[in-house]
Each structure stands twice: as C-alpha cells, then as structure tokens.
Design a protein around this motif. Structure first.
Motif, PDB file in Angstrom:
ATOM      1  N   LYS A  63      41.553  35.668  47.534  1.00  0.00           N
ATOM      2  CA  LYS A  63      42.306  34.762  46.671  1.00  0.00           C
ATOM      3  C   LYS A  63      43.317  35.527  45.840  1.00  0.00           C
ATOM      4  CE  LYS A  63      41.719  31.240  43.085  1.00  0.00           C
ATOM      5  NZ  LYS A  63      40.745  30.502  42.235  1.00  0.00           N
ATOM      6  N   GLN A  64      42.863  36.660  45.252  1.00  0.00           N
ATOM      7  CA  GLN A  64      43.787  37.453  44.450  1.00  0.00           C
ATOM      8  C   GLN A  64      44.902  38.042  45.302  1.00  0.00           C
ATOM      9  OE1 GLN A  64      41.501  40.377  42.372  1.00  0.00           O
ATOM     10  NE2 GLN A  64      40.492  38.885  41.010  1.00  0.00           N
ATOM     11  N   LEU A  65      44.558  38.468  46.518  1.00  0.00           N
ATOM     12  CA  LEU A  65      45.573  39.038  47.402  1.00  0.00           C
ATOM     13  C   LEU A  65      46.639  38.009  47.751  1.00  0.00           C
ATOM     14  CD1 LEU A  65      46.487  41.434  49.147  1.00  0.00           C
ATOM     15  CD2 LEU A  65      45.043  40.533  50.979  1.00  0.00           C
ATOM     16  N   VAL A  66      46.210  36.791  48.093  1.00  0.00           N
ATOM     17  CA  VAL A  66      47.161  35.733  48.437  1.00  0.00           C
ATOM     18  C   VAL A  66      48.026  35.376  47.239  1.00  0.00           C
ATOM     19  CG1 VAL A  66      47.370  33.322  49.130  1.00  0.00           C
ATOM     20  CG2 VAL A  66      45.709  34.799  50.273  1.00  0.00           C
ATOM     21  N   MET A  67      47.402  35.274  46.067  1.00  0.00           N
ATOM     22  CA  MET A  67      48.164  34.935  44.865  1.00  0.00           C
ATOM     23  C   MET A  67      49.177  36.029  44.530  1.00  0.00           C
ATOM     24  SD  MET A  67      47.243  31.952  44.010  1.00  0.00           S
ATOM     25  CE  MET A  67      48.071  31.883  42.417  1.00  0.00           C
TER      26      MET A  67
END
Length: 739
Positions: A67-71
């Motif tokens: 999730k953090q990577l995509v954001m």
C-alpha cells in the motif's frame, strides 16, 4: 580401518564438511587461507588439492508495504511542477527541443535540397499509390502532405521520410474493395453516379447533397481504417506495448514486403494492359487475378501497352544508373517526374483517351476538402483489419528510425515514434487521408541528398502544397498505365531481395526458411494471412530451436582453464571419472525429454545400469555357485558400463536461461537416477533466475547447497576432492576402493 576413518569413508560428497577441502567454513571471500584450524593437519605427503569455495551473502530483502509503495508511486507521478510540465511537453513535441537550437548556416542547404527532391518524388508516387488503395489521386497527395507536417512535430528521427507507403495502400485497398462489394454487390466500378450508404446502396442518375458516390464512400472506408490504425498505435504507445514489434523479425518483414510486392505487381498489371477487371480479394487473389488477365488478354489496349513499355524502358535503366552513380550524383535524377510530365503532355496533345480509349487519371481538384469524421458505423467492420495495418506501419517506422539513428550517432525514442506515427494516422483521417508509415526508398533518398533534420519534411510538404493548390489539375490526361509502371518499378528493391538469399542461407538457414514461408504465404494467400502465418511460423522456429538445442560434452584447455566442447576443439582433456555436460537452451516442458535423453546418451544411462544390476543379482540368486574366469572388462560389458569409472556428472547451466516446473522436476529425476547408482550430480554456473527457481522448487536441501557452483573449475575440483575423501583412487582407468 579405524572407526573414524570408516565413518568418514562412508560420507557422500555433499555430506563432507568444508574443512575437508582445506579451509574453514567461516573463511570470508577474498581472504588468504592460513594454516588449517581443523584438528586433522594437512601433511605435505597428503598432496590434497585444496580449493576455495565462493561464498556470497544475499542482501536481506526489506519488508515492503504494498500500500505504501503504491501510494508513494502515485504521489511521485502526480506531482506537478513547472520543470516536470515543461519536460512532458518537450517529450511529447520533440520539435520544441531541437528547432530553437537549429543551426541555420550548417543545416539549411541540406534540408532544403533533400526536402525538395523527396517532394518531387512523392508527387507521382502519391498519385500512383492512391490507385493501389482504391482511392482517387487527390487523396494520396493529401496523405503525404499531412503526414510530413505531423511527423515534423512529433517524430524523434532526423532522417526518415513518412508518407504514403505501397504495402499499406495495398492492405487498405483490399479492405475498401471488400466493403464496397458488401455495400453494393452489383456495383459498376466505372460508374460515378452511384449513391451508397453504409447500410446498402441506391442507384441514382444524378448527384444530390447528402448522397455519396463510389469515390466518396471509398475514402470513408479508407479514412476509417486509418483512424482505427492510429488509435491502436497511440494505445500501444500509451501502454508501452511496442514489444509486439519484436515478433516481426527482419527476415519476416523482408519476406512479407517481397510477398506483398507480388500482390502489388499483380494488381497493377491490368493498368499496364489497359484492362478493366474487377479486383480479386481473399485467399488466392493473385492467382485469380492472373487467370482473369489471361482470359481477357485479347482485350488489351494497344495504346496503354505501348505507353507502359516505353515508360519501363526509361524508368528501369535510369533507376539502375541512379543506384550505380549515387555516390557521385548530388541528388538522384527525378526520372519519375520527368516521365509523368512527358506522358501527360503526350496524352493531352495526342488525345489518347478520345482516340484510343486509354484510361486516364481524370479530374484532380485543387485545394482542400472540409474535414469530416470517419464513418463510425464502419468501425466494427474494419477494426480487425486495422490491427495488422497498425502493426506493420509502426514496426517499419520504428525499425527504420532506429537504423538511421544508429548510423548517424543519435537516439530515438521508440515509444514516441509510436505516438508520432499514430497521430500521423489519426489527425489526417479527418482530412480524407489513408494510412502512412516510413518508407525505406524515400528515406534513403532523403538521407543521401543531405538531410540533417525534419525541417526537410516541411520543405516536402510545401512542394506537395504547391501541387495541391495549382498543379494537380494538369495531371488530368495522365494515363493510369503510367502510374502502374511507376508503382511496379518502385517494387524493384523488394524483388531484388532474391539476390540476398544465398548470403542469408549461409548466415542463417532458419531465417531463410522464415523468409520463404512468409513471402509465399503473403503472395499466394493474402497479405493479412501471410503476416499471421509468418509470425506463427517464426515463433514455431524459436520453439523448435529450444526443442532441439545444441548439446556437448566439455573438456578442459589446461593453459587457460577454460571448458569447451570436445567435439568442436582439439587437445581438450577430460577429467577421469567426471563428465561435464552443456545444454544450450532453456529447460522447460517442451525439451525436458530431449535434455534427459541427451544427458544419458552422452554420459551414462543410469536406468539401464540399474536394470543390468537387478538382472545380474537375480542371476546370482539362481546360481548356487558363481565362478567367473575372464577379463574384468568383460564384466563391465555385462553391466553395460562400469559404474565405478564415472563418479560425477557436472551440468553446465550457463546457457540455460530459465527453468519451469517440468525443468526442475527433470533435474530432480536425473539426480535421483544417478544417485541410485552412486554418481553425484553437480550444477555449475547457474544464473540468478535458475538459482531462484531451484530454491523455490526445493531441488536440494539447505545443507546441500554446496552442490551449486559458480564455476565449472570449482565443481570439478569439488568432485575430485570428494572422491579422495571417500578413499577412492583411479588406476589404469579402474576405480579402486581404499579399503
């Protein structure tokens, strides 16, 4: 034998501690080995050849939060600042980067000369190729004009010439004829008073506003195909799927162009003879067309035939002279334009149409027609046809761009090239144009006449604009047979590819076969089917190469310590009891049986050896007393091979690009079969992908990872040391136990 020695003798090679090879396991990479820390000291009399294993420690993979990577990616891509906007605009319009830096003094002369020459060449070619696409001559001029301007704005190549292209015109012409026939099966191809709609046809005796005659409907079909091809190309650029072009090899494209050239030649033959024949479509259209030509040969227009022969006698030699003296001529002689002007004057003043019923180009209007959207109702009918046209168009454009960029020492952006050629189709489709791409012949002329930048394309468009505004009506009396001759003569380069076949055969027989299959299928079946057959056949050839790869046993060249094929090189030495096997292909479900059978054939078949052992054991059980007097070699013959002579099989994995599940299972089976008769299997030079696949497939346990080696020398040294540790020596080719 002491219990300690007996225990060590029974260890298998993979169970040996690394201290047994002359260094402690914690020895770091690159450190010098000092005195052994093992309790067992190495005496000089032992003469054990110790070696260092390569140890590499993997980086610890950081814990990644998806999730953090995509954001983070979205945040980075959505950031907007002046520099980023400027770079995006400049990337989308490359002309903004190089035009302000244009060196007027250095480049203007070459650009003007090349633009002028290409513009002159494009005038007769655009008119001629319009007939190939089933369109009126004016639409070919529109196409070349708009394509030159749009590529000037979006293109990244400095040298390619984008405009009307014969192969694409042929493919569009086939679609146009098919849709015209579907709209009105009883259409008279010479009539100009037919009103047609997309849902049928209505014959009228006069022209009304809102009704569209045959020519108007034909360009609607052509522009709709062009629009869809451009949409596909832009979509491929947006999703960065230009990799599709890698399936179109040079041999495939060359064969396709040559095969399509036969179709073009066949379609133009009727114009050379002055015959009015329906255009054949579908599978075998070339053969059908020639049958119609020979059936109607008695109707040949003698005037058109004589004109065609005269034009051929002028154009063919002058093309050869241009090619022969291209290094000495400042610019190629515009023979096509000279022939067009002379033929038009002869036809006009000789009244060839009135006196001999010669077919002429007819009225070519001046100016531009108002823009018009493609016919959306036709999209379902032509969407599939546009796929092949779009792929061929961008494949030729990108390959030519990269070829000339490499030659002149600059780079092109393949993704931007797809955008450029896509917009060269989408935008002109609203201005009654047909599909465009780069063309080799005009690009070579453009480069050889001093082109430096795409400013030459603007000069070319100005020449075409002059023709569109003023000169076009003067071509009214131009015979269609002259345009047919120009089209056929321009096929010269593709047809001369037959001269390159001996060289291609020497370089790659597989490419030559691909060329022939694609050429024949494109010529005898149809262009679309030929392209599909060529792609499928070339992919089959790739699979065939992996299914029947090169295999060899390797020997050691002692001075360089390099392992190479024993069957290829002389004076290579094989280590006693060790076979090094190389397999040059990925190991996957298609060739797994080939790998196993080749390995067993080159080394030793453990299945047969084990079967021979079982057979011998049964025979011994039946015999009450066993006495044998003879040579020991005869015993080994009874067991097929002496299993004690071969103790290690090393598989060189350097040429194995990847493994699938079947490949991993095959390696497991091979290892299990060999271990059943006491032969160890070592893998060497595995690439990271193969190592990862082996780890995921649980090829070996954690404590058995020392069976994977970074080099063949390391694997062979391990095999030798493991045999010494087992107390086995080799005497006169026979392996004897230390017991």
């Amino acid at each position: 034998m002491s219990s300690e020695n007996k225990e060590q003798h029974n260890l298998s090679p993979r169970d040996l501690p690394e201290e047994a090879y002359g260094f402690p396991p914690e020895l770091p990479l690159g450190a010098q080995r000092g005195p052994s820390t093992d309790s067992r000291q190495f005496e000089p009399s032992d003469r054990r050849r110790a070696f260092r294993r390569i140890h590499m420690e993997l980086h610890e993979k950081p814990d990644t939060n998806i999730k953090q990577l995509v954001m983070r990616k979205l945040h980075k891509s959505c950031q907007c600042n002046a520099t980023k906007v400027r770079n995006r605009i400049f990337d989308f319009f490359p002309v903004l980067r190089w035009l302000p830096k244009y060196d007027l003094k250095k480049n203007i002369l070459g650009d003007m000369m090349s633009g002028l020459i290409v513009g002159i060449l494009l005038v007769p070619q655009s008119i001629a190729y319009s007939l190939l696409a089933g369109q009126e001559p004016i639409y070919g001029l529109y196409t070349s004009f708009f394509a030159s301007i749009i590529y000037f704005l979006f293109g990244t190549s400095r040298h390619i010439s984008v405009g009307i292209f014969g192969i694409l015109c042929l493919m569009i012409g086939e679609v146009v004829d098919r849709e015209l026939h579907k709209a009105c099966p009883d259409i008279d191809t010479t009539s100009s008073s037919i009103a047609m709609f997309s849902n049928g046809c209505v014959v009228v005796n006069h022209t009304l506003d809102g009704l569209c005659d045959k020519s108007c409907y034909a360009i609607k079909i052509g522009s709709t195909v062009t629009f869809m091809a451009g949409v596909y190309q832009v979509a491929m650029g947006f999703f960065q799927v230009g990799f599709v072009s890698v399936y179109l090899s040079d041999a495939l494209l060359s064969g396709f162009v040559t095969g399509a050239s036969f179709t073009i030649l066949t379609s133009q033959a009727k114009y050379l003879l002055g015959l009015s024949l329906p255009r054949s479509n579908g599978v075998g259209s070339v053969i059908t067309t020639w049958i119609h030509i020979f059936k109607n040969i008695h109707k040949t227009n003698i005037c058109d035939l004589i004109t065609s022969l005269l034009c051929l006698l002028v154009l063919v030699p002058t093309k050869e002279l241009n090619e022969y003296f291209k290094s000495k001529l400042p610019a190629p002689i515009p023979t096509e334009l000279i022939v067009v002007v002379a033929a038009t004057l002869a036809s006009h003043f000789g009244k060839l149409n009135e006196n001999y019923n010669s077919s002429i180009a007819g009225q070519i209007p001046t100016g531009f027609m108002p823009p018009q959207a493609p016919d959306w109702s036709l999209i379902p009918n032509v969407a599939v046809d546009a796929i092949a046209i779009s792929i061929i168009g961008f494949a030729i454009t990108v390959s030519l761009s990269e070829m000339f960029a490499k030659k002149h020492g600059y780079t092109v952006k393949a993704n931007q090239e797809m955008y450029a050629i896509g917009f060269c189709n989408i935008i002109p489709s609203f201005f009654h144009c047909i599909t465009t791409s780069a063309a080799l012949a005009k690009t070579l002329v453009k480069e050889s006449t001093g082109c430096q930048t795409q400013l030459s394309a603007i000069v070319t468009s100005l020449v075409l604009l002059l023709v569109l505004l003023l000169i076009a009506p003067l071509f009214y009396s131009l015979q269609k047979c002259v345009l047919g001759v120009i089209t056929i003569v321009n096929l010269r380069g593709a047809l001369l590819k037959f001269r390159d076949l001996p060289k291609m055969w020497r370089l790659s027989r597989m490419d030559t076969v691909i060329w022939f299959v694609t050429m024949l299928s494109s010529a005898l079946l149809s262009t679309e089917i030929g392209l599909l057959v060529g792609v499928c056949f070339s992919m089959f050839c790739v699979i065939l190469r992996t299914q029947m790869p090169k295999i060899s046993l390797l020997g050691l060249e002692e001075e360089s310590e390099i392992f190479e094929s024993i069957s290829t090189y002389k004076n290579l030495r094989s280590k006693s009891g060790i076979k090094v096997f190389r397999f040059i292909a990925p190991l996957y479900y298609i060739n797994k049986e080939c790998f196993k059978s080749a390995l067993y054939k080159k080394t030793l078949n453990p299945v047969l050896v084990k079967a021979a052992w079982k057979k011998a054991a049964k025979r011994k059980l039946k015999e009450e007393t066993v006495t044998f007097h003879g040579d020991p070699d005869e015993v080994s013959m009874q067991l097929s091979h002496d299993p004690l002579e071969l103790h290690t099989v090393v598989i060189d994995c350097s040429a194995i690009q990847f493994l699938d599940t079947a490949g991993i299972n095959t390696l497991k089976e091979v290892r299990r079969d060999y271990e059943a008769i006491g032969i160890q299997v070592l893998l060497a030079q595995c690439n990271p992908s193969v190592r990862d696949s082996l780890a995921k497939g649980e090829y070996c346990k954690k404590e058995e990872e020392n069976l994977l080696f970074y080099s063949l020398s390391e694997a062979v040294a391990f095999a030798e040391e493991s045999q010494k540790e087992k107390g086995v020596c080799v005497v006169n080719g026979l392996s004897l136990s230390g017991d």
